[in-house]
Structure formats: structure tokens, C-alpha cells
Design a protein around this motif. Structure first.
Motif, short mmCIF file in Angstrom:
data_model
loop_
_atom_site.label_atom_id
_atom_site.label_comp_id
_atom_site.label_asym_id
_atom_site.label_seq_id
_atom_site.Cartn_x
_atom_site.Cartn_y
_atom_site.Cartn_z
N PHE A 15 0.83 -1.21 0.00
CA PHE A 15 0.00 0.00 0.00
C PHE A 15 0.86 1.26 0.00
O PHE A 15 0.59 2.22 -0.73
CB PHE A 15 -0.94 -0.01 1.21
CG PHE A 15 -1.87 1.16 1.24
CD1 PHE A 15 -3.03 1.15 0.49
CD2 PHE A 15 -1.58 2.30 1.97
CE1 PHE A 15 -3.89 2.24 0.48
CE2 PHE A 15 -2.42 3.40 1.98
CZ PHE A 15 -3.59 3.36 1.23
N VAL A 16 1.91 1.26 0.81
CA VAL A 16 2.79 2.44 0.88
C VAL A 16 3.40 2.73 -0.50
O VAL A 16 3.42 3.87 -0.96
CB VAL A 16 3.92 2.22 1.92
CG1 VAL A 16 4.90 3.39 1.89
CG2 VAL A 16 3.34 2.07 3.31
N GLN B 206 0.60 3.86 -2.98
CA GLN B 206 0.15 5.23 -2.71
C GLN B 206 1.22 6.25 -3.06
O GLN B 206 0.91 7.35 -3.51
CB GLN B 206 -0.28 5.40 -1.25
CG GLN B 206 -1.07 6.70 -1.10
CD GLN B 206 -1.50 7.00 0.31
OE1 GLN B 206 -0.98 6.44 1.26
NE2 GLN B 206 -2.45 7.88 0.45
N GLY B 207 2.47 5.84 -2.89
CA GLY B 207 3.56 6.73 -3.28
C GLY B 207 3.53 7.03 -4.77
O GLY B 207 3.92 8.11 -5.20
N VAL C 183 10.22 5.64 -4.86
CA VAL C 183 9.41 5.07 -3.76
C VAL C 183 9.97 3.71 -3.35
O VAL C 183 10.11 3.43 -2.15
CB VAL C 183 7.93 4.95 -4.20
CG1 VAL C 183 7.15 4.10 -3.23
CG2 VAL C 183 7.30 6.33 -4.31
N ILE D 230 11.22 3.54 0.41
CA ILE D 230 10.41 2.76 1.35
C ILE D 230 11.05 1.41 1.65
O ILE D 230 11.17 1.01 2.80
CB ILE D 230 8.99 2.53 0.78
CG1 ILE D 230 8.28 3.85 0.58
CG2 ILE D 230 8.17 1.62 1.69
CD1 ILE D 230 8.04 4.62 1.85
#
Lengths: 194, 177
Positions: free
Chosen positions: A39-40, A43-44, A152, A156
Motif C-alpha cells: 500500500f505504501v 500510494q507513493g 518510492v 520505502i
């Protein structure tokens, strides 16, 4: 979520094998392990919470449908990321092709979410941090989907250039140049605040 | 000896530990004596930390149930036949991309070109000859086509006298080519 003691101790590959035998609870465990990081990353790239939710759900649905063909040549999370990132990039490209539709739907990019735990006692510093976050998000939004994906994944996940290149299907040199370009663009946008 | 410009271009890869040992040593040595490049390195470190913080904080609070609920509903519902077929065909690594479509089209075009160019007997198998009549607004037209010799012959005939409905576009000559 109800988990059996056995399932949580299994490796991803063992869970995949159980999924291939039709065990949905094994897949549920796989989703619970990986959905947050996926998800991170998504969404990034798409910069919109609801869209990211849809893409993550679609990603895991596709993973489930194709899991019988997964041979374990790469790690499970790399495979999931590959599907998720490609879906997110394609989504952004389609959105770019239909800006009018986006405007008509009244959708925009997410504003930074204020984390209550991070509100400090120094208002000046908080203000500067919020300004940096706001500019950073706007700068990320200006990047192309391909540049967003590399920055990202690196920020991340801390993936190596080799891992990112495998995931995106491009060369390590391309990853390096995209990262260099993306960082340069982000620094330019933050020039006056850092 | 690397210049400041070269060092700045390599700083990101150096921070990511993606430079080879020689280049990494050069960057490290340069940073010890160059305040400007050291400042750039600190900006990059700040950027990476801010990126991670911002992206992660925006994604906090996603409930597992909200993801799993939708996924579970979909996987319990039987997929239509075309979806199952596509799942078997698709290797599942990425959706179909325009670049792939263009590449496949280019390969197919090249294949077709070489087939016709270097395997004439293949194209000869597909040659055909036929005659057809067309109604061209009152004029009588016959076509003779031979794909082997790539010849097309067109006959135009005078319309019968009892038919006065002649198109303005019909040629006046009794025969033509």
C-alpha cells in the motif's frame, strides 16, 4: 483476524504452496503480511488513498488468480510488488490521458496527513516540517510514474538497484539514472527549505 | 581525479552503496576535503529520510479488513471463462503495455516481410486468379486479377442500348484499361 498458530510460522513459500492447494486462509496470511508495504509503495506512485486501496485489492486478486503458476523463481514479495507497481504505473498513465475526467470527478491529490504523535512543542519547527512535506508531496506528484516508482521503492523498501531493475523490467543503469533525475528534481523543489 | 560535478552526480549511488569500490573510495576522499559536496550529501540524506517519513505517514492506518474483505469477496466469486483463459495465457508479471503491442506488431511485420521476400514459394501458394463483374452505376465493369504476376486488368463495356441510366463517371470509351 483469526490466525492459526501453524500458519503464522510458515514461510511465504510454504504459504504459497498451501494456496496452490486451495487453502484460502494461507492466502489471507500472505495478504496480512504484505498489504501495508504494498500500500505504501502504491500510494507513493498514485498519490491518492482510495485509488491506492483499489489497486492493492486488485493486486492481491490477481496474485490469487495466478498463484498456481508461481514457481518461486523470485521471492513472493518481489512478485507482488511487480504486479502492484505495474498496475499503479498503468493507472497513472491512464489518469494522465484523462485529465478532464479526473477534474470532472472532483478528485485530487491527497494532502499530507497530520500524525498526532509527531506534533511537537516547537510551532516553528512543525511549520517548517509541514512545509517540507507539502512541497515534497507536490514535487513527487510532478514526477513521471516511472520516476516515482524507483524513488518510492528505494525510499520505502531500500531495494537495491538490481532488485528494482528486475521488478520494473529495466536495466540497472536506467534505475540509477531515474533515481538521480528524481532526486535532483525533488531537491530543486525543496531548494529554499533545506 | 573526479570533479565536483562528477561527485555530485555519483552521490546518490554512493549513498545507496551502489558504486564499485574504486569509485566509492574516490567519493569518500573527495568529501573529506570539499565542503560544497559534503553539504550536497547532507541534503540528499535529508531528502531520503523525509521521503520515507512522508510516504509512510500518509499510508498509516489502513485496516487489513478493508483490503481483505474486498479481495475475499472477489476470490469467492467464480471468475468468468475469459478471465480464467486470460489468467492462463498471461504470465502475470505485468499488464499488456503499448510498448509490447508495438514490439509484437514490429516482429510480425518483419516476419511477414521476410516470408514473402525469401520464401517466394510460400507466397506463390497463396496466389489467386479470378474474374469478377461489378455494377458501376450502369456501366459494366469486369476485373481480372492475378496475384502471382500482380496484374489487374479492367474491362469497361458499353451498356446495353435499352438501359439509359449511365453514371456520369462512366467512361465513354467502349473498352479501357
Amino acid at each position: 483476524m483469526a490466525k492459526t498458530g501453524t500458519i503464522v510460522e510458515l514461510s511465504d513459500w510454504e504459504l504459497v504452496q498451501r494456496c496452490q492447494q486451495g487453502q484460502v486462509s494461507a492466502f489471507q496470511e500472505l495478504v496480512s503480511r504484505h498489504y501495508q508495504k504494498v500500500f505504501v509503495v502504491v500510494q507513493g506512485i498514485v498519490n491518492h488513498r482510495e485509488d491506492a486501496m483499489d489497486i492493492v485489492q486488485d493486486t492481491f486478486l490477481r496474485v490469487y488468480r495466478k498463484i498456481s503458476g508461481f514457481k518461486g523463481d523470485s521471492s513472493f514479495y518481489t512478485w507482488v510488488y511487480r504486479i502492484a507497481v505495474n498496475l499503479a504505473i498503468d493507472f497513472k498513465r491512464q489518469k494522465k490521458r484523462a485529465p478532464m475526467e479526473l477534474a470532472e470527478r472532483g478528485e485530487g491529490y491527497d494532502e499530507p496527513v497530520e500524525d498526532p504523535d509527531r506534533i511537537g512543542s516547537d510551532p516553528g519547527r512543525d511549520l517548517q516540517r509541514k512545509e517540507i512535506e507539502r512541497r515534497l508531496l507536490a514535487a513527487i506528484a510532478d514526477l513521471t510514474p516511472d520516476h516515482k516508482a524507483v524513488i518510492v521503492l528505494r525510499a520505502i523498501e531500500g531495494l537495491s538497484y538490481k532488485e528494482i531493475s528486475r521488478l520494473l523490467g529495466c536495466s540497472e543503469g536506467t534505475v540509477m539514472s531515474r533515481l538521480h533525475y528524481a532526486r535532483k528534481r525533488l531537491l530543486e523543489k525543496l531548494d529554499s527549505v533545506i | 581525479m573526479m570533479s565536483c560535478g562528477e561527485i555530485k552526480d555519483s552521490l546518490g549511488a554512493w549513498l545507496d552503496q551502489e558504486l564499485d569500490a574504486t569509485a566509492a573510495a574516490q567519493v569518500r576522499a573527495h568529501l573529506e576535503g570539499c565542503a560544497a559536496c559534503l553539504k550536497e550529501k547532507e541534503r540528499l540524506e535529508f531528502l531520503d529520510a523525509a521521503l520515507k517519513r512522508v510516504l509512510e505517514s500518509r499510508s498509516a492506518g489502513v485496516a487489513f479488513e478493508s483490503i481483505w474483505g474486498a479481495v475475499e469477496r472477489s476470490i469467492r466469486k467464480p471468475a468468468p471463462w475469459y478471465q480464467r483463459l486470460w489468467d492462463r495465457i498471461d504470465i502475470g508479471l505485468s499488464p499488456l503495455r503499448p510498448a509490447w503491442v508495438l514490439s509484437v506488431a514490429a516482429v510480425l511485420s518483419l516476419g511477414a516481410f521476410f516470408l514473402v521476400r525469401y520464401l517466394p514459394e510460400w507466397s506463390a501458394r497463396n496466389s489467386f486468379t479470378f474474374v469478377e463483374s461489378l455494377d458501376a452505376h450502369g456501366a459494366n465493369v469486369a476485373l481480372f486479377r492475378d496475384s502471382g504476376s500482380r496484374t489487374t486488368v479492367i474491362w469497361l463495356f458499353e451498356p446495353p442500348e435499352d438501359q439509359d441510366e449511365v453514371s456520369e463517371e462512366a467512361p465513354a470509351a467502349s473498352t479501357g484499361f
